[in-house]
Design an enzyme around this catalytic site. Structure first.
Site, PDB file in Angstrom:
ATOM      1  CG  LEU A 275      -2.095  -0.976   1.167  1.00 32.15           C
ATOM      2  CD1 LEU A 275      -2.822  -1.006   2.502  1.00 32.15           C
ATOM      3  CD2 LEU A 275      -3.059  -0.592   0.053  1.00 32.15           C
ATOM      4  NE  ARG A 276       6.511   2.361   3.001  1.00 32.87           N
ATOM      5  CZ  ARG A 276       6.588   1.139   3.528  1.00 32.87           C
ATOM      6  NH1 ARG A 276       6.851   0.100   2.755  1.00 32.87           N
ATOM      7  NH2 ARG A 276       6.422   0.953   4.816  1.00 32.87           N
ATOM      8  CB  ALA A 277       2.782   1.192  -4.476  1.00 37.43           C
TER       9      ALA A 277
END
Length: 662
Positions: A275-277
């Site tokens: 989810l950091r993307a």
């Protein structure tokens, strides 16, 4: 005048320069990883970035780079009334050496103050120096694992907490992480790879005019750095003003819900797990707009952000290649640009998802067609490593007797390593690693804090007080694959089982940070396909299209393996020899007229005498079997698994038993 090569004078490399400027506009992006061949301006660009960054406000004499008005509790300089002298200066650029110790990186007890006044004072490390600036790591993929663990903790929290030598200190450590690496020297741990907000691949230009210009500028710079920098001063000032304007404009840049949905849609379509993307793409798209003096994010901004954010996050398995399908990205962005009819929101959101599902279904059908076609073909002449449904996971236990000077790894425990976490301190009159805290405590307990004739009150440390620091670490291992590529191994079904075994062992080596080497033998001799390396990608590529056919020079392969192991013994990397063959040797050593099979047994006995742990994977099939692989295993003192036994559980149990007996 600065001796750093001007950032604006770098020829070409637009993505490299853009990614660094984006991190300058918004440090919250998380830094950039620069991958590419040697000599492609990776380090030059990273070091030159600081020259175009706007100056920051600092306090004179501050070792923690405190922001004016927000001093760190441990900073005596900024908390003192007379120390608050605000000034402006360059953004800190700190290089983290590969051989740095934890004390140097995190900070440690201030030895000078402790010896003078017997007081515990904190000496800041490199992380404190990099606060509000850049932390640069050249060849970051070679960084020791214990330092990687430290960086992961600090990058996640933005705070460096030190609990050692009787100290308990925490201070902010927010920095832009910039790393460079060459894939030929191994890959990066997935956890650290994900911490880099952006990644860019750089290659040397192939246009002769561009290459000539690179050389021309570099020679001019080396001849007179000051004059060269002055020549580019106007471009440097303009770039610095552009970055400053973008930093001021960034809070005003708007990214609406449509663009946010596009970002999430791209992450789903490219099967990005982190989810950091999504978060980093959001920040990067806004930084791109700000750098172009715009206050609204467009689909083109999202596309440009995706090219920097997604490629290194798409990798899900050790042998999955990074990168992305550019045509697919273009199609998805084109769909986002097209105005859709005003319909119910549920129908609008389902259309791109269904399109993506249709593409995946079509890809699955094509994959099944290729599988059916490959099953019908016979006589394969290449050794393509791929998952074959066997040997899914190998668990190799720790090598006994690992040396304390072995290379950094994650397999074998080392009770007294050069690097690693501090475990304890032991008395040692001639320590190679001084345990400062234990040494000072010993001196204090012994009553060394006494007044001498000069009444100086200093702490007296003698040889009897010295302690050596014992560290707990891990040791890497060297796994040498000796692969039979002769005609007797060319049958497709046999190779399928061998492929699965090799893939499983490579996967385990990737997870354990082992070194790998590959020797293949066919025709008249053996060949070292891959020198010892930690890059499993290189090992997989070396085995992907291994030519097969010809005779079986097994004695030469064992002789080559023995030489390789003798050379690696100097590096104290405990070895494991894995032989994949049916044992049907029919080519002897050059100049030796004796029977090739007897030469094979003699070479195996020589390896056994050296105490080399080994494993033989017998690939012989058919009703009539000579059993040569089993005899080879007996001469090596090693276990032998037949092709029917090449399962993950059987291999794991066999390897554990063999290494435990050594």
């Amino acid at each position: 005048m600065s001796s750093v090569y001007p950032f604006s004078a770098i020829v070409g490399q637009p993505l490299l320069k853009q990614s660094l400027l984006l991190c300058a506009v918004d440090p919250g992006i998380g830094g950039v990883l620069i991958r590419g061949d040697k000599g492609t301006a990776k380090s030059t660009a990273a070091r030159g970035l600081t020259q175009v960054l706007p100056a920051i406000a600092r306090i004179a004499g501050c070792a923690f780079n405190c922001a004016p008005g927000s001093p760190v509790a441990a900073c005596e300089n900024c908390n003192a009334a007379e120390g608050k002298r605000e000034a402006s200066g360059e953004v800190p650029f700190v290089t983290l050496p590969l051989g740095a110790t934890e004390d140097r990186v995190l900070g440690t007890l201030d030895l000078q103050k402790a010896l003078q006044g017997a007081q515990r004072a904190f000496q800041p490390g490199l992380l404190a120096s990099a606060h509000r600036g850049m932390l640069y790591i050249d060849e970051v993929n070679l960084l020791a694992d214990h330092l990687v663990d430290v960086l992961l903790d600090v990058a996640a929290m933005g705070v460096n907490s030190v609990q050692r030598e009787g100290l308990s200190v925490s201070h902010p450590a927010r920095f832009t992480l910039v790393g460079t690496m060459n894939l030929e020297e191994g890959d990066l741990r997935p956890q650290l790879l994900d911490r880099f907000g952006l990644m860019v691949e750089v290659t040397a230009p192939q246009d002769k005019a561009v290459r000539a210009e690179v050389v021309r500028r570099r020679i001019a710079y080396e001849a007179d750095p000051a004059a060269f920098a002055l020549q580019w001063q106007a471009q440097q000032d303009a770039l610095r003003a552009q970055v400053a304007q973008a930093q001021r404009l960034l809070p005003q840049v708007a990214l609406d819900d449509a663009m946010l949905e596009l970002i999430s849609h791209l992450c789903c379509e490219f099967e990005v797990a982190s989810l950091r993307a999504d978060i980093v793409m959001h920040k990067t798209a806004r930084a791109i707009a700000a750098l172009q003096a715009r206050t609204r994010v467009t689909p083109d901004d999202v596309k440009a952000a995706a090219q920097l954010v997604l490629p290194h996050r798409r990798r899900r398995k050790p042998f999955d290649q990074t990168g992305m399908d550019q045509d697919k990205l273009d199609d998805l962005i084109d769909q986002a640009r097209q105005p859709e009819p005003q319909q119910d929101g549920g129908n609008q959101s389902e259309q791109p998802t269904q399109s993506g599902q249709d593409e995946r279904d079509q890809d699955s059908d094509q994959d099944r067609d290729r599988e059916d076609k490959s099953e019908g073909e016979g006589g394969e002449q290449t050794f393509a490593v791929a998952a074959a449904g066997v040997a899914r996971k190998i668990s190799v236990e720790a090598m006994p007797g690992a040396s304390s000077h072995a290379a950094a790894g994650r397999r074998s425990a080392v009770s007294d390593a050069k690097r690693g976490s501090a475990l304890r301190a032991v008395p040692d009159a001639n320590p190679d690693r001084l345990a400062v805290g234990a040494t000072l405590r010993s001196a204090a307990v012994r009553g060394a804090l006494t007044q001498d004739a000069s009444q100086d009150g200093n702490l007296r440390v003698t040889a009897a007080d010295l302690h050596r620091q014992v560290r707990a670490g891990r040791s890497a291992n060297l796994i040498v694959f000796v692969v039979d590529a002769s005609g007797s191994m060319a049958a497709q079904r046999r190779m399928e089982a061998v492929k699965g075994a090799v893939l499983a062992l490579l996967t385990d080596a990737y997870q354990r940070r082992d070194q790998l080497a590959v020797i293949a033998f066919r025709g008249e001799s053996a060949q070292l396909l891959l020198e010892p390396t930690r890059s499993v990608d290189l090992a997989e590529q070396g085995l992907r299209e291994l030519p097969t056919g010809g005779r079986t020079p097994l004695p030469h392969a064992l002789q080559l393996a023995s030489r390789l192991l003798e050379k690696s013994a100097q590096q104290d990397a405990p070895p494991l020899l894995v032989i994949l063959s049916d044992g049907r040797a029919n080519v002897g050593l050059p100049g030796d007229e004796s029977d090739p099979w007897q030469q094979t047994l003699a070479a195996a006995q020589h390896l056994a005498a050296r105490g080399t742990p080994a494993l033989v994977l017998d690939t012989e099939t058919g009703y009539i079997r000579l059993g040569r692989a089993a005899q080879l295993a007996e001469a090596l003192g090693a276990p032998c698994l037949t092709i029917e036994q090449l399962t993950g559980d059987a291999l794991a149990l066999t390897v554990r038993a063999q290494l435990g007996a050594r």
